[in-house]
Design a protein around this motif. Structure first.
Motif, PDB file in Angstrom:
ATOM      1  N   MET A 123       0.827  -1.204   0.000  1.00  0.00           N
ATOM      2  CA  MET A 123       0.000   0.000   0.000  1.00  0.00           C
ATOM      3  C   MET A 123       0.859   1.250   0.000  1.00  0.00           C
ATOM      4  O   MET A 123       0.582   2.217  -0.731  1.00  0.00           O
ATOM      5  N   GLY A 124       1.908   1.241   0.807  1.00  0.00           N
ATOM      6  CA  GLY A 124       2.756   2.416   0.916  1.00  0.00           C
ATOM      7  C   GLY A 124       3.494   2.729  -0.366  1.00  0.00           C
ATOM      8  O   GLY A 124       3.547   3.887  -0.801  1.00  0.00           O
ATOM      9  N   VAL A 125       4.071   1.710  -1.007  1.00  0.00           N
ATOM     10  CA  VAL A 125       4.826   1.934  -2.241  1.00  0.00           C
ATOM     11  C   VAL A 125       3.897   2.368  -3.370  1.00  0.00           C
ATOM     12  O   VAL A 125       4.179   3.336  -4.096  1.00  0.00           O
ATOM     13  N   GLY A 126       2.768   1.654  -3.530  1.00  0.00           N
ATOM     14  CA  GLY A 126       1.815   2.030  -4.584  1.00  0.00           C
ATOM     15  C   GLY A 126       1.268   3.434  -4.369  1.00  0.00           C
ATOM     16  O   GLY A 126       1.240   4.265  -5.294  1.00  0.00           O
ATOM     17  N   GLY A 127       0.839   3.719  -3.143  1.00  0.00           N
ATOM     18  CA  GLY A 127       0.326   5.053  -2.844  1.00  0.00           C
ATOM     19  C   GLY A 127       1.404   6.113  -2.929  1.00  0.00           C
ATOM     20  O   GLY A 127       1.142   7.238  -3.368  1.00  0.00           O
ATOM     21  N   GLY A 128       2.636   5.764  -2.538  1.00  0.00           N
ATOM     22  CA  GLY A 128       3.724   6.733  -2.589  1.00  0.00           C
ATOM     23  C   GLY A 128       4.070   7.135  -4.012  1.00  0.00           C
ATOM     24  O   GLY A 128       4.317   8.317  -4.287  1.00  0.00           O
ATOM     25  N   VAL A 129       4.102   6.159  -4.931  1.00  0.00           N
ATOM     26  CA  VAL A 129       4.380   6.480  -6.340  1.00  0.00           C
ATOM     27  C   VAL A 129       3.292   7.391  -6.896  1.00  0.00           C
ATOM     28  O   VAL A 129       3.575   8.399  -7.570  1.00  0.00           O
TER      29      VAL A 129
ATOM     30  N   ALA B 195      -8.179  -2.242  10.049  1.00  0.00           N
ATOM     31  CA  ALA B 195      -7.849  -0.952  10.651  1.00  0.00           C
ATOM     32  C   ALA B 195      -6.341  -0.792  10.813  1.00  0.00           C
ATOM     33  O   ALA B 195      -5.774   0.274  10.543  1.00  0.00           O
ATOM     34  N   ALA B 196      -5.665  -1.875  11.237  1.00  0.00           N
ATOM     35  CA  ALA B 196      -4.206  -1.826  11.372  1.00  0.00           C
ATOM     36  C   ALA B 196      -3.547  -1.616  10.012  1.00  0.00           C
ATOM     37  O   ALA B 196      -2.594  -0.831   9.877  1.00  0.00           O
ATOM     38  N   LEU B 197      -4.064  -2.295   8.998  1.00  0.00           N
ATOM     39  CA  LEU B 197      -3.503  -2.169   7.652  1.00  0.00           C
ATOM     40  C   LEU B 197      -3.685  -0.760   7.107  1.00  0.00           C
ATOM     41  O   LEU B 197      -2.765  -0.187   6.506  1.00  0.00           O
ATOM     42  N   LEU B 198      -4.858  -0.175   7.324  1.00  0.00           N
ATOM     43  CA  LEU B 198      -5.096   1.192   6.864  1.00  0.00           C
ATOM     44  C   LEU B 198      -4.193   2.186   7.601  1.00  0.00           C
ATOM     45  O   LEU B 198      -3.614   3.090   6.995  1.00  0.00           O
ATOM     46  N   GLY B 199      -4.074   2.006   8.907  1.00  0.00           N
ATOM     47  CA  GLY B 199      -3.249   2.924   9.681  1.00  0.00           C
ATOM     48  C   GLY B 199      -1.788   2.878   9.272  1.00  0.00           C
ATOM     49  O   GLY B 199      -1.132   3.913   9.113  1.00  0.00           O
ATOM     50  N   LEU B 200      -1.256   1.667   9.045  1.00  0.00           N
ATOM     51  CA  LEU B 200       0.154   1.528   8.684  1.00  0.00           C
ATOM     52  C   LEU B 200       0.406   1.872   7.222  1.00  0.00           C
ATOM     53  O   LEU B 200       1.356   2.579   6.885  1.00  0.00           O
TER      54      LEU B 200
ATOM     55  N   ALA C   8       2.637   8.296   2.713  1.00  0.00           N
ATOM     56  CA  ALA C   8       3.095   9.681   2.803  1.00  0.00           C
ATOM     57  C   ALA C   8       4.619   9.748   2.814  1.00  0.00           C
ATOM     58  O   ALA C   8       5.227  10.612   2.165  1.00  0.00           O
ATOM     59  N   TYR C   9       5.273   8.833   3.530  1.00  0.00           N
ATOM     60  CA  TYR C   9       6.733   8.835   3.566  1.00  0.00           C
ATOM     61  C   TYR C   9       7.324   8.348   2.241  1.00  0.00           C
ATOM     62  O   TYR C   9       8.324   8.889   1.753  1.00  0.00           O
ATOM     63  N   MET C  10       6.702   7.327   1.659  1.00  0.00           N
ATOM     64  CA  MET C  10       7.198   6.823   0.391  1.00  0.00           C
ATOM     65  C   MET C  10       7.042   7.860  -0.714  1.00  0.00           C
ATOM     66  O   MET C  10       7.840   7.897  -1.663  1.00  0.00           O
ATOM     67  N   ALA C  11       6.027   8.704  -0.624  1.00  0.00           N
ATOM     68  CA  ALA C  11       5.833   9.748  -1.632  1.00  0.00           C
ATOM     69  C   ALA C  11       7.037  10.679  -1.687  1.00  0.00           C
ATOM     70  O   ALA C  11       7.514  11.052  -2.768  1.00  0.00           O
TER      71      ALA C  11
ATOM     72  N   GLY D 287      14.193   0.245   1.512  1.00  0.00           N
ATOM     73  CA  GLY D 287      14.595  -0.888   2.350  1.00  0.00           C
ATOM     74  C   GLY D 287      14.564  -0.535   3.821  1.00  0.00           C
ATOM     75  O   GLY D 287      14.115  -1.326   4.659  1.00  0.00           O
ATOM     76  N   ASN D 288      15.029   0.659   4.155  1.00  0.00           N
ATOM     77  CA  ASN D 288      14.972   1.105   5.552  1.00  0.00           C
ATOM     78  C   ASN D 288      13.531   1.210   6.034  1.00  0.00           C
ATOM     79  O   ASN D 288      13.216   0.854   7.178  1.00  0.00           O
ATOM     80  N   GLU D 289      12.658   1.726   5.174  1.00  0.00           N
ATOM     81  CA  GLU D 289      11.249   1.840   5.538  1.00  0.00           C
ATOM     82  C   GLU D 289      10.616   0.468   5.756  1.00  0.00           C
ATOM     83  O   GLU D 289       9.773   0.298   6.646  1.00  0.00           O
ATOM     84  N   THR D 290      11.014  -0.515   4.961  1.00  0.00           N
ATOM     85  CA  THR D 290      10.465  -1.870   5.118  1.00  0.00           C
ATOM     86  C   THR D 290      10.888  -2.470   6.449  1.00  0.00           C
ATOM     87  O   THR D 290      10.080  -3.063   7.175  1.00  0.00           O
ATOM     88  N   ILE D 291      12.162  -2.318   6.787  1.00  0.00           N
ATOM     89  CA  ILE D 291      12.646  -2.819   8.082  1.00  0.00           C
ATOM     90  C   ILE D 291      11.965  -2.077   9.226  1.00  0.00           C
ATOM     91  O   ILE D 291      11.585  -2.673  10.245  1.00  0.00           O
TER      92      ILE D 291
END
Length: 316
Positions: free
Chosen positions: A74-80, A150-155, A161-164, A210-214
């Motif tokens: 979600m983060g990578v797709g939304g960030g792009v 809810a946890a998935l949406l929150g994370l 936003a950070y990946m963007a 990679g840092n964000e994934t960890i």
């Protein structure tokens, strides 16, 4: 007149007493740590071993990995998408992306997790229909958004936003001449981004991703606040019953270290893959490093590596 051969130079290696002193200090500290780990009975290694095999802990690992993978997707797709919107000349798109990033980076992820978990307090039912008119379909919010969702949406939404910003930085690191040349050849903006800009931007994007994934792997422990059982919450539940806090936390930490180590190795190989077009010599793999350390054989070089001092045409 006979030419005299130059005398053999006797090279004296430079001494580094500071290095030896530093190595001695590190060796002493490592020995002290090893002694404490082995002989301190408070660690209770038998309890650690049993905890590593605990079924509740193993289920928590599965939940942690599911949250990490899905949240990063979600983060990578939304960030792009957000990065492209942020760089768009359309002020509505760029302003919307800026507002999203401002909100989700400016509020704690813990607050966002609680917000999504209690979304039903604001809207008890979610529906689809005509605005201010009839509804075609509706459902209870708590049914549509259970704890895991809810946890998935929150994370995931927070990570977008950070990946963007990471993706935006990677795109802007590519020289504008690349884009101008692609447009001169008749390529569309989307094709230029997909085939020219993003492949080159990946060298800048991959390391922080990679840092964000960890970081995401460890951030999943925050879902304890909404009563979702992942790895840390499973360990917390166990030591709350047995009062064996330290051994259980050691077992949980071992699993976190194992998973982050696997992710680190994966990140290294992905970075190495995208470095092929930029580095003359690829960095050695862990296996090549071991061969160099124990076998004395240097890592293989690229075909066109130039030997220093033979820039005029010598190669190895």
């Amino acid at each position: 007149m006979k030419s005299r051969r130059p005398e053999t130079i006797k090279a004296v290696p430079v001494r580094h007493p500071g290095r030896w002193a530093g190595a001695a200090v590190i060796a002493v500290l490592a020995a002290m740590l090893l002694h404490a780990l082995i002989f301190n009975p408070a660690f209770q290694w038998d309890v650690v071993k049993d905890t590593l095999q605990n079924e509740q802990i193993l289920r928590g690992i599965v939940t942690t990995l599911e949250l990490t993978v899905l949240s990063m997707l979600m983060g990578v797709g939304g960030g792009v998408l957000l990065a492209i919107m942020r760089l768009s000349p359309n002020p509505l798109l760029s302003g919307t992306a800026w507002f999203y990033i401002w909100v989700f980076r400016g509020t704690p992820v813990l607050v966002q997790l609680v917000f999504w978990n209690f979304l039903g307090a604001l809207w008890p039912r979610l529906s689809i229909g005509v605005p201010f008119g009839p509804e075609f379909w509706s459902e209870s919010t708590n049914t549509l958004i259970p704890t895991f969702t809810a946890a998935l949406l929150g994370l995931g939404l927070n990570e977008a936003a950070y990946m963007a910003e990471i993706v935006r930085g990677g795109i802007q690191s590519v020289d504008e001449g690349q884009t101008e040349a692609a447009h001169a050849l008749g390529m569309s903006r989307a094709a230029t981004l997909r085939r020219i800009v993003l492949p080159q931007a990946m060298r800048v994007i991959i390391p922080p991703t990679g840092n964000e994934t960890i970081s995401m792997l460890k951030t999943t422990s925050l879902v304890q606040v909404i009563s979702l059982s992942e790895l840390f919450t499973a360990g917390h539940d166990i030591y709350s019953r047995t009062f064996q806090t330290i051994p259980v936390l050691v077992a949980v930490s071992i699993y976190y270290l194992l998973m982050t180590s696997i992710l680190t190795v994966g990140q290294y190989y992905i970075e190495r893959h995208y470095a092929r077009g930029a580095n003359r010599t690829l960095p050695p793999t862990p296996l090549q490093r071991l061969r160099l350390l124990f076998g004395g054989r240097p890592a293989p070089k690229a075909k066109n590596d130039v030997v220093p001092g033979l820039e005029g045409g010598g190669h190895v």
